[in-house]
Design an enzyme around this catalytic site. Structure first.
Site, PDB file in Angstrom:
ATOM      1  N   VAL A  47       0.860  -1.181   0.000  1.00 56.86           N
ATOM      2  CA  VAL A  47       0.000   0.000   0.000  1.00 56.86           C
ATOM      3  C   VAL A  47       0.898   1.232   0.000  1.00 56.86           C
ATOM      4  O   VAL A  47       1.851   1.293   0.787  1.00 56.86           O
ATOM      5  CB  VAL A  47      -0.928   0.036   1.241  1.00 56.86           C
ATOM      6  CG1 VAL A  47      -1.802   1.283   1.225  1.00 56.86           C
ATOM      7  CG2 VAL A  47      -1.777  -1.224   1.318  1.00 56.86           C
ATOM      8  N   CYS A  56       4.928  -2.630   2.819  1.00 58.33           N
ATOM      9  CA  CYS A  56       5.225  -3.650   1.822  1.00 58.33           C
ATOM     10  C   CYS A  56       4.160  -4.753   1.841  1.00 58.33           C
ATOM     11  O   CYS A  56       3.357  -4.846   2.774  1.00 58.33           O
ATOM     12  CB  CYS A  56       6.582  -4.276   2.102  1.00 58.33           C
ATOM     13  SG  CYS A  56       7.975  -3.138   1.968  1.00 58.33           S
ATOM     14  N   GLU A  58       4.741  -7.973   2.222  1.00 61.30           N
ATOM     15  CA  GLU A  58       5.037  -9.033   3.203  1.00 61.30           C
ATOM     16  C   GLU A  58       4.337  -8.798   4.546  1.00 61.30           C
ATOM     17  O   GLU A  58       3.674  -9.698   5.066  1.00 61.30           O
ATOM     18  CB  GLU A  58       6.541  -9.195   3.405  1.00 61.30           C
ATOM     19  CG  GLU A  58       7.281  -9.708   2.174  1.00 61.30           C
ATOM     20  CD  GLU A  58       7.824  -8.591   1.292  1.00 61.30           C
ATOM     21  OE1 GLU A  58       7.238  -7.485   1.275  1.00 61.30           O
ATOM     22  OE2 GLU A  58       8.844  -8.832   0.630  1.00 61.30           O
ATOM     23  N   CYS A  90      12.727  -6.407   1.482  1.00 67.36           N
ATOM     24  CA  CYS A  90      13.582  -5.286   1.879  1.00 67.36           C
ATOM     25  C   CYS A  90      14.116  -5.561   3.290  1.00 67.36           C
ATOM     26  O   CYS A  90      13.677  -6.489   3.972  1.00 67.36           O
ATOM     27  CB  CYS A  90      12.792  -3.975   1.830  1.00 67.36           C
ATOM     28  SG  CYS A  90      11.600  -3.764   3.174  1.00 67.36           S
ATOM     29  N   CYS A  93      11.479  -5.665   6.053  1.00 69.06           N
ATOM     30  CA  CYS A  93      10.663  -6.881   6.036  1.00 69.06           C
ATOM     31  C   CYS A  93      11.449  -8.093   6.520  1.00 69.06           C
ATOM     32  O   CYS A  93      10.891  -8.963   7.190  1.00 69.06           O
ATOM     33  CB  CYS A  93      10.091  -7.118   4.642  1.00 69.06           C
ATOM     34  SG  CYS A  93       8.752  -5.980   4.240  1.00 69.06           S
TER      35      CYS A  93
HETATM   36 ZN   LIG Z   1       9.587  -4.581   2.730  1.00 67.20          ZN
END
Ligand SMILES: [Zn+2]
Length: 135
Positions: A47, A56, A58, A90, A93
């Site tokens: 989003v 993200c 995840e 990333c 995450c």
């Molecule tokens: Zn991420």
């Protein structure tokens, strides 16, 4: 029922559809799917808001898993809606996956035929005890 990497990638691609919610918010640029130790699959989407807020795909999938009372991830994958490319998580995450599971053996799918344990992508995680250490 075991899920193959191809199944998880397909589930991530199914939700990875770039769409607009409002003039300020888009979502689905990235889609993620994860498999739990109970064999369930949860999905989520990224989003993005103009103001800089967002998250993200995840953590979106992880939130769905948690909402269903589960917290043990076996595998996770994220894909780009534009071209279907698999995206490594990333740094934020990677840390979040670890914090939720306390498990560096969680498999991160990097290609359909290649997955690596989270520990390989996150050799040094945040540690509460280090945070509490006196200087
Ligand atoms: Zn991420």
């Amino acid at each position: 029922m075991p899920q193959s990497n191809a199944d998880l990638i397909r589930a991530a691609k199914k939700v990875a559809r770039f769409r607009r919610a409002t003039d300020e918010v888009t979502f689905g640029h990235v889609g993620a799917a994860l498999l739990t130790d109970k064999g369930n699959v949860y999905t989520g989407v990224s989003v993005d808001a103009w103001c800089g807020l967002g998250f993200c795909a995840e953590p979106s999938a992880i939130s769905s898993m948690l909402a269903n009372g589960e917290h043990r991830i076996k595998k996770i994958v994220a894909v780009n809606s534009r071209n279907g490319a698999i995206l490594p998580p990333c740094g934020r995450c990677r840390e979040f996956i670890y914090q939720v599971t306390s498990d560096k053996s969680v498999k991160v799918i990097l290609t359909e035929g290649r997955e690596v344990p989270l520990g390989k992508l996150l050799p040094e995680q945040w540690q509460e005890k280090a945070f509490k250490r006196r200087h």
